[in-house]
Write a protein that holds these residues in place. Structure first.
Motif, PDB file in Angstrom:
ATOM      1  N   TRP A 211       0.830  -1.195   0.000  1.00 31.54           N
ATOM      2  CA  TRP A 211       0.000   0.000   0.000  1.00 31.54           C
ATOM      3  C   TRP A 211       0.871   1.254   0.000  1.00 31.54           C
ATOM      4  O   TRP A 211       1.958   1.268   0.585  1.00 31.54           O
ATOM      5  CB  TRP A 211      -0.883   0.050   1.240  1.00 31.54           C
ATOM      6  CG  TRP A 211      -2.079  -0.854   1.252  1.00 31.54           C
ATOM      7  CD1 TRP A 211      -2.238  -2.012   1.952  1.00 31.54           C
ATOM      8  CD2 TRP A 211      -3.315  -0.639   0.554  1.00 31.54           C
ATOM      9  NE1 TRP A 211      -3.486  -2.542   1.733  1.00 31.54           N
ATOM     10  CE2 TRP A 211      -4.171  -1.730   0.878  1.00 31.54           C
ATOM     11  CE3 TRP A 211      -3.772   0.349  -0.316  1.00 31.54           C
ATOM     12  CZ2 TRP A 211      -5.462  -1.838   0.366  1.00 31.54           C
ATOM     13  CZ3 TRP A 211      -5.067   0.245  -0.829  1.00 31.54           C
ATOM     14  CH2 TRP A 211      -5.883  -0.838  -0.487  1.00 31.54           C
ATOM     15  N   SER A 212       0.391   2.300  -0.623  1.00 27.06           N
ATOM     16  CA  SER A 212       1.009   3.623  -0.503  1.00 27.06           C
ATOM     17  C   SER A 212      -0.103   4.657  -0.491  1.00 27.06           C
ATOM     18  O   SER A 212      -1.116   4.512  -1.194  1.00 27.06           O
ATOM     19  CB  SER A 212       1.974   3.895  -1.658  1.00 27.06           C
ATOM     20  OG  SER A 212       1.308   3.822  -2.907  1.00 27.06           O
ATOM     21  N   LYS A 213       0.092   5.691   0.329  1.00 26.21           N
ATOM     22  CA  LYS A 213      -0.886   6.768   0.396  1.00 26.21           C
ATOM     23  C   LYS A 213      -0.457   7.882  -0.541  1.00 26.21           C
ATOM     24  O   LYS A 213       0.673   8.351  -0.480  1.00 26.21           O
ATOM     25  CB  LYS A 213      -1.015   7.288   1.824  1.00 26.21           C
ATOM     26  CG  LYS A 213      -2.150   8.284   2.001  1.00 26.21           C
ATOM     27  CD  LYS A 213      -2.312   8.677   3.453  1.00 26.21           C
ATOM     28  CE  LYS A 213      -3.494   9.620   3.618  1.00 26.21           C
ATOM     29  NZ  LYS A 213      -3.668  10.037   5.032  1.00 26.21           N
ATOM     30  N   LEU A 214      -1.371   8.297  -1.416  1.00 27.13           N
ATOM     31  CA  LEU A 214      -1.056   9.312  -2.412  1.00 27.13           C
ATOM     32  C   LEU A 214      -1.496  10.690  -1.928  1.00 27.13           C
ATOM     33  O   LEU A 214      -2.472  10.812  -1.179  1.00 27.13           O
ATOM     34  CB  LEU A 214      -1.749   8.993  -3.736  1.00 27.13           C
ATOM     35  CG  LEU A 214      -1.543   7.593  -4.316  1.00 27.13           C
ATOM     36  CD1 LEU A 214      -2.258   7.466  -5.655  1.00 27.13           C
ATOM     37  CD2 LEU A 214      -0.061   7.283  -4.466  1.00 27.13           C
ATOM     38  N   SER A 215      -0.778  11.697  -2.367  1.00 31.39           N
ATOM     39  CA  SER A 215      -1.128  13.083  -2.054  1.00 31.39           C
ATOM     40  C   SER A 215      -1.128  13.885  -3.346  1.00 31.39           C
ATOM     41  O   SER A 215      -0.162  14.588  -3.659  1.00 31.39           O
ATOM     42  CB  SER A 215      -0.139  13.686  -1.043  1.00 31.39           C
ATOM     43  OG  SER A 215      -0.185  12.986   0.178  1.00 31.39           O
ATOM     44  N   PRO A 216      -2.189  13.764  -4.139  1.00 30.33           N
ATOM     45  CA  PRO A 216      -2.218  14.471  -5.414  1.00 30.33           C
ATOM     46  C   PRO A 216      -2.153  15.986  -5.227  1.00 30.33           C
ATOM     47  O   PRO A 216      -2.675  16.529  -4.252  1.00 30.33           O
ATOM     48  CB  PRO A 216      -3.561  14.053  -6.018  1.00 30.33           C
ATOM     49  CG  PRO A 216      -3.940  12.802  -5.296  1.00 30.33           C
ATOM     50  CD  PRO A 216      -3.385  12.952  -3.925  1.00 30.33           C
ATOM     51  N   SER A 217      -1.496  16.658  -6.154  1.00 29.13           N
ATOM     52  CA  SER A 217      -1.452  18.117  -6.123  1.00 29.13           C
ATOM     53  C   SER A 217      -2.784  18.675  -6.605  1.00 29.13           C
ATOM     54  O   SER A 217      -3.614  17.967  -7.170  1.00 29.13           O
ATOM     55  CB  SER A 217      -0.318  18.626  -7.010  1.00 29.13           C
ATOM     56  OG  SER A 217      -0.510  18.211  -8.354  1.00 29.13           O
ATOM     57  N   GLY A 218      -2.977  19.966  -6.386  1.00 23.39           N
ATOM     58  CA  GLY A 218      -4.227  20.591  -6.783  1.00 23.39           C
ATOM     59  C   GLY A 218      -5.297  20.423  -5.714  1.00 23.39           C
ATOM     60  O   GLY A 218      -5.062  19.839  -4.657  1.00 23.39           O
ATOM     61  N   THR A 219      -6.453  20.957  -5.978  1.00 22.88           N
ATOM     62  CA  THR A 219      -7.578  20.888  -5.042  1.00 22.88           C
ATOM     63  C   THR A 219      -8.451  19.693  -5.374  1.00 22.88           C
ATOM     64  O   THR A 219      -9.050  19.630  -6.450  1.00 22.88           O
ATOM     65  CB  THR A 219      -8.427  22.172  -5.116  1.00 22.88           C
ATOM     66  OG1 THR A 219      -7.597  23.300  -4.828  1.00 22.88           O
ATOM     67  CG2 THR A 219      -9.582  22.115  -4.122  1.00 22.88           C
TER      68      THR A 219
END
Length: 530
Positions: free
Chosen positions: A204-212
């Protein structure tokens, strides 16, 4: 997982009491399941009524896989971990009992991938106590190996917290999971986190997408576009506005999640969306890569009540054109009737006067009624071809009485049904609608050829009036206490519940305000299953 403040009864008198601890109750059922030591496949009639199950198309065979779900009979909530296989060519059902199956659940997510002869990946969901007062949210990950007929629990750290009402899709040899909610006795929380599970490394990996990105929500709809991005739209959440009063929000926005190498995203502005839907079925993908939705309910929510009209509309979303459009049936029988009606518009004097004019030849809106025992009537609308005028002889060009008078076959209005597409055909199973205080759970199965778009075929029919419904047995005082209860979930303290979203990850968000797009559940917490 699919109620809107309905009354919920206790276990029937004379039954063995269940443990109050939900984890102990789940362990009790797993002990019973552990007695199954070998794979047993048994031909059987169609499954019993249920909703918030998962229906998946086998990647290689002409089969549909049905797992889990829930059923409420007016007094008890029943959860399932049954596995059924529907053979499309033989039009037959088989119940498959496999050792070490996942615990009973509903409102989980199931994703099919082709590797290894076909795999069904399942994450999360929830378990309800028999009295429907407590809920346990899973955070486990399972894979069903279709070729080997084995279940496997995949234990990998760093995954999402326990939840239901989330969404999950297969994307570039990964499972991408978004949103959902968790409810305990004291509080509830909605999520907008994004996780990726790598199908090669089982990590598993937690993603932190850019933008709103989207605000926290459950029950949204999520699909992969032909261009390789992920669309997330709609959803439901609630917040406390004052003591013992929550207000739900039906979200009306749409977002695009793109990988870093995909370049900048653009704001998504939807067109042609049918406003006011909620609790429609989980999405399915048509042969031309268009996303489709079916049914749902238009809710009118007030502080002390929630009422809605159930729908049986079919809508498609074309990602290339960024447009929604209604699915219209255009079968040869319907076209034939239109031509006949056109000839009847201009009858000669006596016939025209007798028929009441051309306006009477329009399609008729017929209302079927299902009456609850408390006298409440729910209406189901159907559009039928116009009948021949009274006293007018049938011409040689017209069809016989059987065809001319036969009603159009179509699924009744419902929410929370299960959808799957195989070989260009849409399969629709189960779901529910409400008649006053009664919840009607369905077990019918319909098929629609998406290439021809001619007419629905009823593979399994069901008369809703035959469903068991047990009246509330509690005293009025107990019922009032149930209706006024602040929380309905078991106190489940996940150590990773509600964690921050500050970890690094790939992807970008692009989004903006749109027309109303919602997928609320029929329980105030906002869970939509499937």
């Amino acid at each position: 997982a699919c109620e809107r403040g309905r009354g919920r009864g206790k276990a029937e008198s004379g039954e063995e009491p269940f443990p109050e601890d939900l984890e102990a109750l789940i362990a009790h059922f797993q002990t019973l399941d552990a007695k199954k030591t070998q794979v047993v496949e048994t031909p059987c009639p169609p499954p019993s009524p249920r909703l918030n199950a998962s229906l998946s198309a086998h990647p290689e065979k002409d089969e549909l896989i049905l797992f889990g779900g829930e059923y409420f009979n007016g007094q008890k909530t029943l959860l399932y971990n049954e596995l059924y296989i529907y053979n499309i060519r033989k039009d037959s059902w088989t119940r498959v009992e496999i050792p070490s199956a996942p615990p009973r659940r509903c409102a989980h997510q199931a994703v099919v991938v082709p590797q290894g002869g076909g795999q069904v990946w399942i994450f999360g969901g929830e378990f309800a106590s028999p009295d429907g007062e407590q809920f346990y949210h899973y955070k486990d990950l399972w894979v069903l190996h279709l070729a080997a007929r084995t279940w496997e629990q995949v234990r990998s750290p760093g995954g999402p917290s326990g939840r239901s009402g989330h969404r999950m899709v297969a994307w570039k040899r990964q499972l991408i999971l978004f949103g959902g909610f968790h409810e305990s006795t004291r509080d509830y929380i909605y999520y907008n986190d994004v996780y990726a599970f790598n199908l090669d490394t089982f990590t598993w990996s937690k993603l932190s997408p850019s933008g709103t990105g989207p605000t926290p929500r459950s029950g949204c709809q999520m699909t992969v576009t032909p261009q390789g991005s992920i669309v997330i739209y709609g959803g439901y959440s609630k917040q406390r506005v004052k003591k013992d009063v929550d207000r739900g929000t039906q979200h009306a926005d749409m977002f695009l999640l793109k990988s870093e190498e995909g370049g900048e995203g653009t704001c998504i502005v939807q067109r042609g969306w049918p406003c006011g839907w909620s609790a429609f079925s989980p999405v399915a993908v048509a042969p031309n890569h268009q996303t489709l939705l079916f049914g749902g309910v238009c809710d009118e929510e007030e502080e002390e009540s929630l009422q809605g009209d159930f729908l049986n509309d079919l809508y498609f979303y074309d990602a290339a054109k960024n447009r929604w459009f209604a699915g219209q049936l255009k079968g040869p029988k319907l076209e034939k009737r239109k031509r006949r009606r056109g000839k009847k518009v201009e009858p000669e004097g006596a016939d025209k006067q007798e028929s009441g004019g051309a306006s009477t030849q329009a399609p008729l809106e017929v209302v079927r009624e299902v009456v609850a025992e408390d006298g409440t009537v729910v209406t189901i609308k159907q559009v039928l071809p116009a009948p021949s005028p009274a006293g007018r002889p049938q011409s040689d060009e017209e069809d016989g009485p059987d065809e001319a008078e036969s009603p159009t076959i179509e699924p009744s209005p419902r929410s929370n049904a299960m959808l799957a597409v195989k070989h260009g055909r849409l399969y629709l199973y189960g779901g529910m609608f409400e008649a006053g205080d009664r919840q009607v759970t369905l077990s019918d199965l319909y098929c629609l050829d998406l290439h021809k778009m001619e007419e629905w075929t009823a593979l399994v029919e069901m008369d809703p009036e035959t469903q068991e419904w047990l009246e509330e047995t509690d005293s009025e005082e107990d019922s009032d206490a149930v209706e006024g209860a602040e929380g309905r979930g078991e106190d489940e303290e996940d150590e990773d519940s509600g964690e921050d979203s500050g970890e690094e990850g790939g992807g970008k968000w692009a989004g903006g305000p749109c027309l109303p797009v919602v997928s609320a559940d029929r329980r105030s917490a906002g869970n939509a299953g499937g």
